[in-house]
Design an enzyme around this catalytic site. Structure first.
Site, PDB file in Angstrom:
ATOM      1  N   ASP A 100       0.857  -1.182   0.000  1.00 25.64           N
ATOM      2  CA  ASP A 100       0.000   0.000   0.000  1.00 25.64           C
ATOM      3  C   ASP A 100       0.894   1.233   0.000  1.00 25.64           C
ATOM      4  O   ASP A 100       1.664   1.448   0.933  1.00 25.64           O
ATOM      5  CB  ASP A 100      -0.903  -0.002   1.235  1.00 25.64           C
ATOM      6  CG  ASP A 100      -1.793   1.225   1.282  1.00 25.64           C
ATOM      7  OD1 ASP A 100      -2.666   1.348   0.406  1.00 25.64           O
ATOM      8  OD2 ASP A 100      -1.599   2.069   2.173  1.00 25.64           O
ATOM      9  N   GLU A 191      -1.535  -1.045  -5.870  1.00 26.56           N
ATOM     10  CA  GLU A 191      -2.734  -0.360  -6.326  1.00 26.56           C
ATOM     11  C   GLU A 191      -2.408   0.344  -7.628  1.00 26.56           C
ATOM     12  O   GLU A 191      -1.312   0.869  -7.780  1.00 26.56           O
ATOM     13  CB  GLU A 191      -3.127   0.713  -5.311  1.00 26.56           C
ATOM     14  CG  GLU A 191      -3.903   0.237  -4.136  1.00 26.56           C
ATOM     15  CD  GLU A 191      -3.997   1.339  -3.115  1.00 26.56           C
ATOM     16  OE1 GLU A 191      -5.081   1.877  -2.929  1.00 26.56           O
ATOM     17  OE2 GLU A 191      -2.962   1.664  -2.516  1.00 26.56           O
ATOM     18  N   CYS A 244     -12.758  -4.309   5.282  1.00 25.66           N
ATOM     19  CA  CYS A 244     -12.123  -4.969   6.427  1.00 25.66           C
ATOM     20  C   CYS A 244     -11.331  -6.178   5.931  1.00 25.66           C
ATOM     21  O   CYS A 244     -11.865  -7.009   5.189  1.00 25.66           O
ATOM     22  CB  CYS A 244     -13.169  -5.412   7.445  1.00 25.66           C
ATOM     23  SG  CYS A 244     -12.487  -6.431   8.756  1.00 25.66           S
ATOM     24  N   CYS A 247     -13.070  -9.595   7.700  1.00 32.13           N
ATOM     25  CA  CYS A 247     -14.345 -10.205   7.336  1.00 32.13           C
ATOM     26  C   CYS A 247     -14.938  -9.646   6.040  1.00 32.13           C
ATOM     27  O   CYS A 247     -15.930 -10.169   5.536  1.00 32.13           O
ATOM     28  CB  CYS A 247     -15.348 -10.012   8.477  1.00 32.13           C
ATOM     29  SG  CYS A 247     -15.742  -8.282   8.779  1.00 32.13           S
ATOM     30  N   CYS A 263     -13.304  -2.233  12.636  1.00 33.91           N
ATOM     31  CA  CYS A 263     -14.402  -2.949  11.989  1.00 33.91           C
ATOM     32  C   CYS A 263     -15.581  -3.044  12.952  1.00 33.91           C
ATOM     33  O   CYS A 263     -15.419  -3.418  14.103  1.00 33.91           O
ATOM     34  CB  CYS A 263     -13.957  -4.338  11.567  1.00 33.91           C
ATOM     35  SG  CYS A 263     -15.285  -5.249  10.758  1.00 33.91           S
ATOM     36  N   CYS A 266     -16.631  -7.408  12.875  1.00 33.71           N
ATOM     37  CA  CYS A 266     -15.858  -8.424  13.590  1.00 33.71           C
ATOM     38  C   CYS A 266     -15.001  -7.815  14.694  1.00 33.71           C
ATOM     39  O   CYS A 266     -14.314  -8.528  15.425  1.00 33.71           O
ATOM     40  CB  CYS A 266     -14.997  -9.239  12.626  1.00 33.71           C
ATOM     41  SG  CYS A 266     -13.667  -8.310  11.873  1.00 33.71           S
ATOM     42  N   ASP A 273      -3.216   1.569   6.869  1.00 31.35           N
ATOM     43  CA  ASP A 273      -2.407   1.166   5.716  1.00 31.35           C
ATOM     44  C   ASP A 273      -2.154  -0.338   5.698  1.00 31.35           C
ATOM     45  O   ASP A 273      -2.117  -0.965   4.639  1.00 31.35           O
ATOM     46  CB  ASP A 273      -1.070   1.922   5.719  1.00 31.35           C
ATOM     47  CG  ASP A 273      -1.273   3.420   5.562  1.00 31.35           C
ATOM     48  OD1 ASP A 273      -2.276   3.807   4.935  1.00 31.35           O
ATOM     49  OD2 ASP A 273      -0.448   4.189   6.078  1.00 31.35           O
TER      50      ASP A 273
HETATM   51 ZN   LIG Z   1     -14.236  -7.109   9.989  1.00 31.80          ZN
END
Ligand SMILES: [Zn+2]
Length: 284
Positions: A100, A191, A244, A247, A263, A266, A273
């Site tokens: 990243d 990216e 995330c 999950c 998140c 979860c 980053d």
């Molecule tokens: Zn999550």
């Protein structure tokens, strides 16, 4: 069609432009056998020239075809063209690595490593502004202006060198050519950043340009290829920061100021980053 003026039409021929004694980067090539010694090169007509840095030019086992001499900000460089065999690179077999790219940190890798951004321009902006101002205030054609010009050129080169050094070290560290194949990632995921578009953001443009993102990508691509690794690019529209990595929950209102990803599904709490880097790695 009439001949176009050179320099205005990219990729098309025009009238030749001659090199100017006082402008641009001066360089010339010597197309003849060059003898390389330990710490010196033997150039035709010029003779034996000592090198400031040693060990960069191979002295035996390769055939030297030509040498190019160039000058930049008062320093002289020699680069030689050599002929040598390259063994086929051993294919890397390690797990995928997500990279990243950013401004706060130059790059965050999915294995937890962060690479520091030296902010080459930012750290010397004050000095650069001062040198530019002093130069512009000197009388045109004067010796003092020439002196100021040389000072300014040296400062520009210093900034460029810091950036170059960091990028080379960072990309070399990621590729890790000397490590065994199993420890090197088979696929590196980056990216696909819209750098030109990001540069239009006037608040971020200087910081983005200071990193040298395109150069980072260019170096990583050629170094990875020569080390038997693949470089893949994630789509520009893939929300690597907002998803995330645990999950797959989508954090719709994450802003640039949020440095930590929390998140709500979860409960994972992770550096922004690093979360993005993990998502990129998972794409491979
Ligand atoms: Zn999550």
């Amino acid at each position: 069609m009439a001949l176009k003026k050179a320099g205005k039409h990219k990729g098309k021929c025009g009238y030749p432009t001659f090199k100017h004694k006082h402008k641009g980067r001066g360089s010339f090539r010597l197309d003849c056998p060059i003898h390389v010694f330990d710490g010196a090169v033997q150039l035709p007509k010029i003779g034996r020239v000592k090198l400031k840095e040693q060990g960069y030019i191979p002295t035996w086992g390769v055939k030297v075809l030509s040498a190019t001499i160039s000058e930049k900000a008062g320093r002289w460089f020699v680069s030689v063209q050599v002929e040598e065999d390259h063994p086929e690179p051993q294919l890397a077999t390690g797990g995928p690595l997500g990279v990243d790219l950013g401004i706060k940190t130059l790059a965050t890798l999915s294995n937890g490593t962060t690479l520091v951004n030296p902010k080459a321009l930012r750290s010397r902006l004050k000095a650069l502004k001062r040198a530019t101002r002093l130069h512009s205030r000197c009388k045109k054609g004067s010796n003092n202006r020439k002196k100021a010009q040389r000072r300014l050129a040296r400062l520009h080169m210093k900034i460029a060198n810091i950036r170059k050094d960091t990028l080379h070290k960072a990309t070399a560290q990621i590729v890790a050519k000397t490590k065994p194949a199993a420890e090197r990632p088979a696929v590196i995921v980056l990216e696909d950043l819209h750098v030109a578009g990001m540069l239009k953001n006037r608040k971020l443009a200087r910081a983005i340009a200071d990193v040298g993102l395109y150069e980072f990508k260019r170096q990583l691509c050629y170094k990875a290829t020569s080390a038997g690794m693949q470089v893949k690019e994630a789509s520009r529209w893939y929300p690597s920061s907002k998803t995330c990595s645990g999950c797959g929950w989508y954090h719709a209102d994450l802003t640039l100021a949020d440095r930590v990803f929390r998140c709500q599904q979860c409960g994972i709490v992770i550096d922004r980053d690093e979360n993005a880097a993990l998502n990129l790695a998972a794409l491979a």
